[in-house]
Motif scaffolding. Structure first.
Motif, PDB file in Angstrom:
ATOM      1  N   LEU B   6     -21.948  15.804 -45.180  1.00 24.54           N
ATOM      2  CA  LEU B   6     -22.113  15.318 -46.609  1.00 24.54           C
ATOM      3  C   LEU B   6     -21.181  14.219 -46.456  1.00 24.54           C
ATOM      4  CD1 LEU B   6     -23.259  14.948 -49.385  1.00 24.54           C
ATOM      5  CD2 LEU B   6     -21.907  16.907 -49.853  1.00 24.54           C
ATOM      6  N   ASN B   8     -19.323  11.681 -48.989  1.00 20.71           N
ATOM      7  CA  ASN B   8     -18.977  11.215 -50.361  1.00 20.71           C
ATOM      8  C   ASN B   8     -18.429  10.199 -50.912  1.00 20.71           C
ATOM      9  OD1 ASN B   8     -20.159  13.715 -50.809  1.00 20.71           O
ATOM     10  ND2 ASN B   8     -18.433  15.097 -51.325  1.00 20.71           N
ATOM     11  N   GLU B   9     -17.908   9.253 -49.861  1.00 26.43           N
ATOM     12  CA  GLU B   9     -17.269   8.286 -50.194  1.00 26.43           C
ATOM     13  C   GLU B   9     -17.497   7.046 -49.297  1.00 26.43           C
ATOM     14  OE1 GLU B   9     -15.247   8.131 -52.844  1.00 26.43           O
ATOM     15  OE2 GLU B   9     -14.749  10.267 -53.052  1.00 26.43           O
ATOM     16  N   HIS B  14     -11.771   5.023 -49.071  1.00 25.06           N
ATOM     17  CA  HIS B  14     -11.335   6.408 -48.587  1.00 25.06           C
ATOM     18  C   HIS B  14     -11.654   6.475 -47.132  1.00 25.06           C
ATOM     19  CE1 HIS B  14     -10.952   8.398 -52.497  1.00 25.06           C
ATOM     20  NE2 HIS B  14     -11.922   7.439 -52.981  1.00 25.06           N
ATOM     21  N   TYR B  40     -23.846  10.432 -50.309  1.00 24.21           N
ATOM     22  CA  TYR B  40     -23.993  10.819 -51.643  1.00 24.21           C
ATOM     23  C   TYR B  40     -22.807   9.959 -52.402  1.00 24.21           C
ATOM     24  CZ  TYR B  40     -25.522  13.418 -55.800  1.00 24.21           C
ATOM     25  OH  TYR B  40     -25.888  13.542 -56.915  1.00 24.21           O
ATOM     26  N   TYR B  41     -22.580  10.131 -53.674  1.00 24.88           N
ATOM     27  CA  TYR B  41     -21.534   9.135 -54.324  1.00 24.88           C
ATOM     28  C   TYR B  41     -21.701   7.989 -53.762  1.00 24.88           C
ATOM     29  CZ  TYR B  41     -20.406  14.170 -55.588  1.00 24.88           C
ATOM     30  OH  TYR B  41     -20.369  15.525 -55.947  1.00 24.88           O
ATOM     31  N   ALA B  80     -30.920   8.241 -55.917  1.00 24.69           N
ATOM     32  CA  ALA B  80     -30.397   7.960 -57.010  1.00 24.69           C
ATOM     33  C   ALA B  80     -29.035   7.510 -56.942  1.00 24.69           C
ATOM     34  CB  ALA B  80     -30.327   9.524 -57.774  1.00 24.69           C
ATOM     35  N   ALA B  81     -28.173   7.861 -56.156  1.00 22.99           N
ATOM     36  CA  ALA B  81     -27.010   7.298 -56.212  1.00 22.99           C
ATOM     37  C   ALA B  81     -27.149   5.862 -55.467  1.00 22.99           C
ATOM     38  CB  ALA B  81     -25.863   8.180 -55.265  1.00 22.99           C
ATOM     39  N   ARG B  84     -28.268   3.163 -58.325  1.00 24.59           N
ATOM     40  CA  ARG B  84     -27.167   2.704 -59.288  1.00 24.59           C
ATOM     41  C   ARG B  84     -26.308   1.848 -58.906  1.00 24.59           C
ATOM     42  NH1 ARG B  84     -26.280   8.663 -60.159  1.00 24.59           N
ATOM     43  NH2 ARG B  84     -27.052   8.843 -62.327  1.00 24.59           N
ATOM     44  N   ARG B  85     -25.943   1.765 -57.414  1.00 21.42           N
ATOM     45  CA  ARG B  85     -25.136   0.995 -56.664  1.00 21.42           C
ATOM     46  C   ARG B  85     -25.598  -0.035 -55.959  1.00 21.42           C
ATOM     47  NH1 ARG B  85     -23.688   6.237 -56.719  1.00 21.42           N
ATOM     48  NH2 ARG B  85     -21.517   6.824 -57.213  1.00 21.42           N
ATOM     49  N   LEU B 101     -32.399  13.857 -52.961  1.00 22.99           N
ATOM     50  CA  LEU B 101     -31.114  14.790 -53.007  1.00 22.99           C
ATOM     51  C   LEU B 101     -31.726  16.163 -52.588  1.00 22.99           C
ATOM     52  CD1 LEU B 101     -29.286  14.760 -56.440  1.00 22.99           C
ATOM     53  CD2 LEU B 101     -28.433  14.747 -54.196  1.00 22.99           C
ATOM     54  N   LEU B 104     -30.391  16.920 -49.273  1.00 27.31           N
ATOM     55  CA  LEU B 104     -29.048  17.598 -49.089  1.00 27.31           C
ATOM     56  C   LEU B 104     -29.198  19.289 -49.095  1.00 27.31           C
ATOM     57  CD1 LEU B 104     -25.828  17.951 -48.971  1.00 27.31           C
ATOM     58  CD2 LEU B 104     -26.019  17.278 -51.668  1.00 27.31           C
ATOM     59  N   VAL B 116     -18.360  18.853 -45.476  1.00 26.30           N
ATOM     60  CA  VAL B 116     -18.287  17.807 -46.648  1.00 26.30           C
ATOM     61  C   VAL B 116     -17.251  16.915 -46.311  1.00 26.30           C
ATOM     62  CG1 VAL B 116     -18.137  17.400 -49.077  1.00 26.30           C
ATOM     63  CG2 VAL B 116     -19.284  19.493 -48.091  1.00 26.30           C
ATOM     64  N   ASP B 119     -13.330  13.013 -51.285  1.00 27.89           N
ATOM     65  CA  ASP B 119     -11.745  12.939 -51.972  1.00 27.89           C
ATOM     66  C   ASP B 119     -11.332  14.530 -52.262  1.00 27.89           C
ATOM     67  OD1 ASP B 119      -9.678  11.881 -53.012  1.00 27.89           O
ATOM     68  OD2 ASP B 119     -10.570  10.966 -54.809  1.00 27.89           O
TER      69      ASP B 119
END
Lengths: 141, 119
Positions: B6, B8-9, B14, B40-41, B80-81, B84-85, B101, B104, B116, B119
């Motif tokens: 996963l 996340n950044e 990061h 994700y994120y 979904a993430a 948005r971006r 999702l 995941l 994972v 951050d």
């Protein structure tokens, strides 16, 4: 789009933990962890939704986000509580959901279990560490 | 061992994506299987083919795509993430696919370990 790939997960039940560490607004982590938890419900896995550090503010009662132009999503945690109640009541479903707040984080912020929008288990850090060690999958945000 | 990953950044603010990339590469070299890398994120920004780092910087978007091609990796971007971006099919880099999702949770169930990077 590339071809969808799926894994066979039938009959496997694992322990998932979602660790919420961040305040509800200011970064997107709280909202997107919540989305991940809600989607995961369809897979009927065990889940522990944990709130530590500023994450405890995510479920605080009486949030008013009008002044910061953000959607107040705190009521959505009620869906997690409903999933937990469904899992508790359905004897045919092997699915246990827990909503846990770390005691030290809660107390350091002057909060008590009555301040939250959902019913929570309050666990001291040392006990939470044991629960964490029992998990198969830990996802944090 | 069968790993799920996963990320996340994103690739710049990061180190998470760099670390994940190095981990995946090392795991495969050691003979392990990486079932899926889920972004994700802000991690979805790793799949933006419009990303154009300076020429003396590493290009993680391309590196992930090349690694996927070489090892038939499944690189999944959360829809979904991503929406948005502004990550959509039109600017999705080679080697990635957009999905839900649930993918995941699924890899969490199917893999021996979900590692994972964030951050």
């Amino acid at each position: 789009m590339s071809e969808e790939i799926e894994f066979d997960t039938a009959g496997i039940t694992k322990k998932f933990m979602y660790v919420n560490r961040k305040a509800p607004y200011g970064t997107i982590y709280a909202l997107e962890v919540l989305e991940a938890v809600l989607i995961s419900a369809a897979f009927e896995q065990h889940a522990a939704i944990v709130f530590i550090d500023d994450g405890v503010y995510q479920i605080k009662k009486g949030q008013d986000t009008a002044a910061i132009n953000m959607k107040n999503f705190s009521k959505t945690y009620g869906i997690i509580e409903m999933e937990k109640e469904d899992a508790d009541e359905d004897e045919d479903m092997d699915m246990v959901w827990r909503i846990i707040v770390e005691k030290e984080s809660m107390e350091a912020r002057g909060l008590s279990a009555d301040d939250f929008v959902v019913d929570v288990e309050v666990l001291p850090s040392a006990e939470l560490a044991k629960v964490m060690a029992e998990q198969d999958v830990v996802i944090s945000g | 061992m069968k790993f799920g990953i996963l990320v996340n950044e994103g690739p710049f603010t990061h180190q998470a994506s760099d670390s994940a990339y190095q981990f995946v590469k090392a795991a495969i070299e050691k003979g392990h299987q990486v079932m899926r890398v889920f972004f994700y994120y802000d991690g979805v920004n790793n799949a933006n083919k419009l990303s154009a780092p300076q020429s003396d910087d590493r290009n993680l978007v391309k590196m992930w795509g090349d690694l996927a091609k070489e090892h038939n990796l499944d690189l999944v971007v959360c829809i979904a993430a991503a929406l948005r971006r502004g990550i959509v099919e039109d600017n999705l880099a080679e080697g990635f696919r957009i999905s839900g999702l649930g993918q995941l949770t699924e890899v969490g169930i199917a893999a021996d370990r979900l590692v994972v990077f964030g951050d």
